[in-house]
Motif scaffolding. Structure first.
Motif, PDB file in Angstrom:
ATOM      1  N   GLU A 103       0.735  -1.149   0.027  1.00 49.61           N
ATOM      2  CA  GLU A 103       0.095  -0.022  -0.056  1.00 49.61           C
ATOM      3  C   GLU A 103       0.923   1.379  -0.261  1.00 49.61           C
ATOM      4  O   GLU A 103       0.466   2.089  -0.801  1.00 49.61           O
TER       5      GLU A 103
ATOM      6  N   LYS B  28       0.764   3.768  -3.300  1.00 53.51           N
ATOM      7  CA  LYS B  28       0.535   5.203  -3.123  1.00 53.51           C
ATOM      8  C   LYS B  28       1.657   6.256  -3.306  1.00 53.51           C
ATOM      9  O   LYS B  28       1.294   7.366  -3.578  1.00 53.51           O
TER      10      LYS B  28
ATOM     11  N   TYR C  76      -4.081  -0.811  -5.088  1.00 50.93           N
ATOM     12  CA  TYR C  76      -2.665  -0.701  -4.642  1.00 50.93           C
ATOM     13  C   TYR C  76      -1.876  -0.081  -5.867  1.00 50.93           C
ATOM     14  O   TYR C  76      -0.525  -0.246  -5.832  1.00 50.93           O
TER      15      TYR C  76
END
Length: 351
Positions: free
Chosen positions: A107, A111, A153
């Motif tokens: 994650e 990001k 993701y």
């Protein structure tokens, strides 16, 4: 290109150790990693202006004063499971602290990669084939759900359905059919077929190739045509993942498509008839490579007998995940499963 600076801050050094190791293994020499376990040193470190690419910090240590620094991405480790990641701060994300290390890493990197050229390196496209010898097991639904999970993701994903009767519209409503004449582009087997077809791709949460209005046999489209297309997509590196929603049954074309795929996900059922059909499949192909072939039980009910766990079947297939039977209320408005832990865990197997 300068390394990215990552700060890990938590008073539990034993908790941070596996997370630190994951970043070291995953990023190698691309990052400068700073681990802080002493609250006093954390204050001292940020007593002077700092430029940090990624700050991962326990919520008890987080202070609004940190916003004065040049921090590109903030991830707050929380003790409470959250229904969403909203913190009120557009630059911060909350992550449940006791999620798996692999999930936290995926994650954060996902990001953050959009912000960092160092992280946003282009890797080989992975081809994932979804297959089942059982009709009605939910193959198309799980294919779409997996695409959505990977997209969360920050992965770029393309879904291609190769069922003879293209029924993806039952899972993703209001989906237009493929433009007439596109079948000719596929069957020409040109090395530039992807360039010709890519303008037809539809973007939702993930990308997908629209379904054909007529059956594939009636359009003279064969498995080899899709193999040619998939190879073109792989060569382009436009996508992180291509999910191929395979047809039910077992044919030479499907066998060849499995050969092209990096991983084949075989959906199984727990009842006696479903296990018998799976056994028939296993008599025809060697699925002993646990990395290449992944077995998943879909529509699982824990109050019913699980024939997958009985007798000799456990010697031939190791079920990696059980996806519980869902209801219409557990699906998103597009009809795919969202925020499903089993689907998320399945996605993480390939990240």
């Amino acid at each position: 290109m300068a390394n990215i600076k990552i700060v890990l801050a938590d008073t539990d050094d034993k908790y941070l150790m596996p997370l630190e190791r994951k970043f070291i293994d995953g990023l190698e020499d691309k990052a400068d990693l700073i681990v802080i376990t002493d609250p006093d040193y954390l204050k001292e470190y940020f007593s002077e202006p700092q430029r940090v690419d990624i700050l991962i910090i326990n919520e008890e240590l987080y202070d609004a004063e940190l916003e004065r620094h040049n921090i590109a991405s903030v991830f707050i480790l929380t003790e409470q499971e959250l229904l969403n990641n909203n913190t009120g701060d557009a630059e911060a994300n909350r992550i449940y602290k006791y999620t798996s290390v692999k999930e936290i890493y995926a994650e954060i990197i996902g990001k953050s990669s959009a912000r960092s050229e160092t992280l946003n390196t282009k890797e080989e496209t992975k081809i994932l084939m979804m297959y089942s010898p059982i009709g009605g097991i939910g193959k198309t639904t799980v294919s779409a759900a997996l695409c959505e999970a990977l997209a969360k993701y920050q992965k770029k994903v393309l879904l291609i359905g190769i069922d003879s009767l293209q029924t993806i519209g039952s899972v993703i409503p209001q989906l237009p059919f493929m433009e007439s004449g596109t079948e000719k582009l596929l069957i020409e087997k040109s090395e530039y077929v992807y360039e010709a077809v890519k303008t037809k791709i539809i973007n939702r949460t993930f990308d997908l190739l629209p379904p054909f209005h007529l059956s594939l046999p009636s359009l003279n489209i064969k498995g080899e045509d899709y193999i040619n297309l998939i190879n073109g997509i792989r060569d382009s590196k436009d996508y992180d993942y291509v999910i191929v929603d395979g047809a039910t049954g077992f044919t030479e074309d499907l066998s060849r498509l499995m050969g092209v795929a990096d991983h084949t996900i075989i959906l199984a059922g727990q009842d006696k008839n479903a296990v018998y059909k799976l056994d028939c499949l296993l008599r025809n192909i060697d699925c002993s490579d646990n990395d290449r072939f992944v077995f998943v039980c879909n529509k699982y009910r824990n109050n019913r007998e699980n024939f997958l766990a009985n007798g000799y079947m456990t010697n031939f297939c190791r079920v990696s995940e059980y996806i519980e039977l869902w209801t219409e209320n557990s699906a998103s408005e597009e009809g795919v499963l969202t925020n499903n832990r089993s689907i998320q865990k399945l996605a993480l197997m390939f990240i």
